[in-house]
Design a protein around this motif. Structure first.
Motif, PDB file in Angstrom:
ATOM      1  N   MET A 193     -26.301  -9.879  42.652  1.00  0.00           N
ATOM      2  CA  MET A 193     -26.483 -10.536  43.949  1.00  0.00           C
ATOM      3  C   MET A 193     -25.557  -9.951  44.998  1.00  0.00           C
ATOM      4  SD  MET A 193     -26.459 -14.602  44.865  1.00  0.00           S
ATOM      5  CE  MET A 193     -28.193 -14.837  44.486  1.00  0.00           C
ATOM      6  N   VAL A 194     -26.092  -9.772  46.196  1.00  0.00           N
ATOM      7  CA  VAL A 194     -25.342  -9.230  47.327  1.00  0.00           C
ATOM      8  C   VAL A 194     -24.640 -10.369  48.057  1.00  0.00           C
ATOM      9  CG1 VAL A 194     -25.507  -7.994  49.503  1.00  0.00           C
ATOM     10  CG2 VAL A 194     -26.977  -7.342  47.599  1.00  0.00           C
ATOM     11  N   GLY A 195     -23.385 -10.129  48.440  1.00  0.00           N
ATOM     12  CA  GLY A 195     -22.653 -11.099  49.238  1.00  0.00           C
ATOM     13  C   GLY A 195     -22.047 -12.205  48.398  1.00  0.00           C
ATOM     14  N   TYR A 203     -25.805  -0.031  46.088  1.00  0.00           N
ATOM     15  CA  TYR A 203     -26.656  -0.591  47.139  1.00  0.00           C
ATOM     16  C   TYR A 203     -27.041   0.462  48.180  1.00  0.00           C
ATOM     17  CZ  TYR A 203     -25.003  -5.016  45.226  1.00  0.00           C
ATOM     18  OH  TYR A 203     -24.705  -6.061  44.385  1.00  0.00           O
ATOM     19  N   SER A 257     -29.796 -11.830  47.306  1.00  0.00           N
ATOM     20  CA  SER A 257     -28.733 -11.866  48.306  1.00  0.00           C
ATOM     21  C   SER A 257     -28.520 -13.297  48.775  1.00  0.00           C
ATOM     22  CB  SER A 257     -29.097 -10.980  49.507  1.00  0.00           C
ATOM     23  OG  SER A 257     -28.187 -11.157  50.572  1.00  0.00           O
ATOM     24  N   TRP A 258     -27.263 -13.637  49.015  1.00  0.00           N
ATOM     25  CA  TRP A 258     -26.964 -14.876  49.716  1.00  0.00           C
ATOM     26  C   TRP A 258     -27.389 -14.724  51.170  1.00  0.00           C
ATOM     27  CZ3 TRP A 258     -25.660 -19.075  47.056  1.00  0.00           C
ATOM     28  CH2 TRP A 258     -25.047 -18.940  45.822  1.00  0.00           C
ATOM     29  N   ASN A 317     -26.547  -9.452  55.339  1.00  0.00           N
ATOM     30  CA  ASN A 317     -26.763  -8.969  53.974  1.00  0.00           C
ATOM     31  C   ASN A 317     -28.235  -8.864  53.580  1.00  0.00           C
ATOM     32  OD1 ASN A 317     -24.253  -8.322  52.441  1.00  0.00           O
ATOM     33  ND2 ASN A 317     -23.634 -10.341  53.157  1.00  0.00           N
ATOM     34  N   PRO A 318     -29.033  -9.924  53.731  1.00  0.00           N
ATOM     35  CA  PRO A 318     -30.443  -9.786  53.324  1.00  0.00           C
ATOM     36  C   PRO A 318     -31.210  -8.780  54.178  1.00  0.00           C
ATOM     37  CG  PRO A 318     -30.052 -11.905  54.386  1.00  0.00           C
ATOM     38  CD  PRO A 318     -28.719 -11.295  54.170  1.00  0.00           C
ATOM     39  N   ALA A 353     -30.388  -5.349  52.868  1.00  0.00           N
ATOM     40  CA  ALA A 353     -31.089  -5.158  51.599  1.00  0.00           C
ATOM     41  C   ALA A 353     -32.549  -4.800  51.843  1.00  0.00           C
ATOM     42  CB  ALA A 353     -30.974  -6.422  50.741  1.00  0.00           C
ATOM     43  N   SER A 399     -30.300 -18.633  49.281  1.00  0.00           N
ATOM     44  CA  SER A 399     -30.415 -17.262  48.781  1.00  0.00           C
ATOM     45  C   SER A 399     -31.834 -16.750  48.913  1.00  0.00           C
ATOM     46  CB  SER A 399     -29.964 -17.191  47.310  1.00  0.00           C
ATOM     47  OG  SER A 399     -30.854 -17.911  46.476  1.00  0.00           O
ATOM     48  N   SER A 452     -21.502  -3.226  53.050  1.00  0.00           N
ATOM     49  CA  SER A 452     -21.008  -4.440  53.720  1.00  0.00           C
ATOM     50  C   SER A 452     -20.315  -4.166  55.043  1.00  0.00           C
ATOM     51  CB  SER A 452     -20.048  -5.186  52.783  1.00  0.00           C
ATOM     52  OG  SER A 452     -20.702  -5.578  51.606  1.00  0.00           O
TER      53      SER A 452
END
Length: 802
Positions: free
Chosen positions: A386-388, A405, A427-428, A435-436, A439, A467, A552
């Motif tokens: 998961m991202v973030g 990533y 991703s959160w 972040n999303p 992605a 998420s 990030s």
């Protein structure tokens, strides 16, 4: 003279190993390995010592025999005590609080000043050794660089056996032994007292180290505030300090469906360097009724087949448990952190129902990118971590190289999918949206590069209240699969975010958003004008690449005024804190370099003619060397899998081979044409590397780790060997034409290196590694040009100091 090379080698081992230990300590108590910042602090201390030498060289020349061992002794004593000192309440800073007022900014500056003390005294000892033994500079410089290289390699080994708080005093003991070697005979009582007292202090700190105090905002610190929270396991290695926390209040259910009615079991949580690493999956997670099956992460298992699953960065095994819960027959889990996999296998075998011993579960302790390049199998589902972080990370990972990533990483995963396979990225959802969106952008970039004309036909994305999970199918998503996704959303009250044939009215049916621009932004990324969106959006959401692997890093300096209008002056820093901390570091080390190095040199009036040549030549060498060192560290993080391995291999390799070049330089006659030839060859070498290094690393990344270490030594060592020539040759040249400028040259080289260490990191974030590499070549070209234009003429018609 016979004991000097050995003493210099011991000091050099300790100084470099101390740098690496500081990177590990700062990762634990703050947020990142801070490689460029620590290197710049070390160079600032050494550069300041050079300026001190230049100002007081006559006095130091008279007392060099006893000042050298005492300087080494003070370096060792300060190594033992600086960590406990900067951890005291009155000095300890917190990255989160730096922008709230002057107190923590002042604490950060104080920390810098304290940390440079060991390097100041170490640099002073080395400077005296260099300037007082110019005729034997090749041998002494070789001992310095060989010891430094050995220090980089030995630091990694020591991190496996000694806790982070014990390593600095251990290095202090080694340094003090080096000081004892050089004590003049007959021994003076004062000298013996200082060295013996230092040994007692270092041994005491080693045996009874103060515990490291992490930031109050670290994930571990927040977890320890929970009821009955306790650390039940602690293991250390070069990859970091792993700690396991248990509490009856710890729960793990990322983006859990509001329809879930079961109990959420308390789980143990794993932290690496105080940051969230993963939750130890409870045995209930392995069942169809488990918590994770009620999260968006379950989306890829709603497609046609999922019998063969690859989990990249398995962490503590949550995604492995989810694959088991969905009946996967074969699961390959890739996790480099062997301490974590050992914990799951041994300490938590019962709690996880022997998750890592189940039939079909295979663990690969290797870097994920290396696995993708070395393995030829295909998989039905490939899962990325998961991202973030829930609630946001405040941009503290902005300067963290995240090679899993990048568009190239997504493409490698894409090439390992079966014909109907699915790549899953979760991703959160943060706000402002970053972040999303990034992605999505990276997924679309990868699909477009692989000839997919309409990326939306291959993407299904589902979001909950917190998420989003993006499922990327290798073949176009079929109508029955679209129905399956809609049924998944209806069953668990999720909302589709992207789906072939999606309607706007179904995007916020269950979870409304106050700012609905999120949907338009996703559509813009999927559209043909995405590049215009990337340039207009307030944050940097263009796809990350291996040349700029900073997933990030979202801050765009041109957007700061607008962000200040929207969120206020005091809020903006907490949106993208990590990048701003690097800017603060650049300002502080630049101010320090001016105050401690440049200003003393400007006040020195008796250096004679030719100072401009010394400034350009030795300043260019410092900048060029550091630019290449910083960019190589960042490039080899992908190749070797971890910043500590990369820093040790690059710093060690560069210094060892530079030392060999320095030793060989003693056999070369000094003349302007020699300096021109050597610096010109280095510039050409670096330019060639800019084009061939990346293909070479990608072609060999699948080799076994020991072979990669050997190849790394060759790739780093080839240019470094030649880079060992210009500095000692330049010092010998100065000793013949303007001897009083030799300590000044040492200081100029250090001052340039200080600023360039952080500046190179900033340029890498903003413009990529290719530009930083090219800049390194330009600096060596400047050294060539300075020698072509003047050379010995700069020092007067007779070729002697005026």
């Amino acid at each position: 003279m016979k004991r000097l090379p050995l003493s210099v080698a011991l000091l050099s081992i300790s100084l470099i190993a101390f740098q690496l230990s500081l990177m590990q300590v700062l990762s634990i108590v703050q947020w990142h390995h801070f490689a460029s910042m620590i290197i710049s602090v070390a160079l600032l201390g050494m550069g300041a010592s050079g300026a001190f030498l230049a100002v007081r060289q006559d006095a130091l020349r008279r007392h060099g025999s006893w000042l050298t061992p005492l300087s080494i002794a003070f370096s060792g004593i300060s190594m033992a005590v600086v960590i406990p000192i900067i951890q005291t309440e009155i000095i300890r800073f917190d990255s989160f609080l730096i922008f709230l007022g002057g107190r923590d900014l002042l604490k950060l500056l104080t920390t810098y000043c304290i940390l440079l003390i060991p390097f100041f005294f170490g640099g002073l000892a080395l400077g005296i050794a260099f300037t007082h033994n110019v005729r034997q500079i090749g041998l002494v410089y070789f001992a310095n660089l060989l010891g430094s290289g050995a220090g980089a390699l030995s630091a990694v080994a020591l991190m496996s056996y000694f806790a982070p708080s014990r390593l600095p005093p251990l290095l202090a003991i080694l340094t003090l032994l080096g000081a004892a070697l050089l004590l003049p005979r007959p021994f003076r009582k004062t000298d013996l007292t200082i060295v013996a007292s230092g040994l007692i202090i270092a041994v005491y700190v080693f045996l009874a180290p103060d515990p490291l105090v992490p930031s109050q905002f670290k994930s571990l610190s927040r977890a320890m505030d929970l009821p009955d929270a306790r650390v039940t396991a602690r293991r250390f290695s070069p990859l970091g300090l792993v700690e396991v926390v248990k509490s009856s209040a710890l729960r793990f259910a990322p983006g859990l469906s509001v329809r879930y009615r079961g109990g959420i079991p308390a789980t143990a949580a794993v932290y690496s360097n105080g940051d969230w690493f993963g939750a130890v999956p409870d045995s209930t997670f392995l069942t169809p009724a488990g918590v994770l099956n009620f999260t968006p992460a379950n989306l890829p298992y709603r497609f046609s087949t999922s019998s063969n699953v690859l989990v990249l960065e398995a962490n503590s095994g949550e995604n492995v448990a989810l694959a088991v819960a969905n009946g996967a027959a074969a699961i390959h889990a890739v996790e480099l952190h062997s301490n974590v996999t050992t914990l799951i296998r041994e300490d938590f075998a019962c709690a996880t129902d022997s998750l890592y011993f189940r039939p079909g579960v295979v663990i690969h302790e290797i870097d994920p990118r290396s696995f993708l390049e070395s393995d030829t199998a295909t998989f039905d589902v490939i899962v990325l971590p998961m991202v973030g972080t829930f609630g946001g990370t405040s941009g503290l990972t902005a300067i963290h190289e995240q090679y899993l990533y990048t568009a190239e990483a997504f493409e490698s995963a894409w090439n390992h999918l079966s014909p109907d396979g699915v790549l899953s990225i979760s991703s959160w959802i943060d706000y402002p949206y970053r972040n999303p969106l990034k992605a999505f952008a990276t997924v679309v970039e990868m699909l477009t590069k692989n000839g997919i004309k309409n990326p939306a036909d291959h993407i299904a994305a589902v979001r909950s209240w917190a998420s989003v999970t993006i499922a990327v199918k290798r073949s176009p998503i079929l109508p029955r699969e679209v129905r399956a996704v809609r049924e998944f959303c209806a069953e668990l009250l999720f909302d589709p975010l992207s789906l072939p044939g999606i309607r706007n009215d179904e995007r916020a049916r269950h979870h409304r958003m106050m700012d609905t621009s999120f949907f338009a932004l996703v559509d813009g990324i999927l559209g043909v004008h995405r590049n215009a969106l990337y340039s207009e959006y307030d944050f940097h959401i263009a796809p990350a690449s291996d040349d700029q692997p900073y997933f990030s890093q979202f801050l765009r300096l041109k957007s700061v005024p607008r962000l200040r209008e929207i969120f206020g002056d005091r809020t903006v820093p907490f949106l993208e804190l990590g990048y701003l901390l690097l800017l603060v570091a650049l300002v502080q080390v630049s101010a320090g370099a001016f105050a401690l190095i440049i200003l003393p040199l400007l006040l020195t009036r008796d250096q004679g003619k030719g100072r401009w040549w010394t400034l350009v030549y030795f300043g260019s060498l410092g900048c060029g060397f550091m630019f290449l060192e910083i960019v190589l560290i960042q490039r080899f993080i992908l190749y070797l899998g971890h910043p500590v391995y990369a820093a040790a291999a690059v710093i060690g390799g560069m210094l060892v081979f530079s030392g060999l070049g320095s030793l060989m330089s003693s056999r070369v006659a000094v003349a302007p044409r020699t300096l021109r030839a050597v610096t010109f060859v280095i510039a050409l070498f670096i330019l060639a590397y800019a084009g061939i290094l990346t293909p070479l690393l990608r072609a060999t990344i699948s080799l076994p780790f020991p072979l990669k270490i050997a190849l790394s030594a060759l790739l780093v060592g080839a240019p470094s060997f030649f880079m060992g020539f210009p500095f000692p040759l330049g010092l010998r040249f100065l000793s013949e034409h303007a001897e009083r400028q030799t300590p000044w040259a040492w200081a100029v080289n250090g001052g340039a290196s200080v600023i360039s260490a952080v500046l190179a990191a900033l340029l890498a974030v903003e413009a990529g590694f290719y530009l930083v590499t090219a800049c390194a070549a330009v600096f060596y070209g400047m050294a060539t040009s300075a020698t072509v234009l003047q050379g010995g003429k700069a020092f007067g018609p007779a070729g002697r100091a005026a």
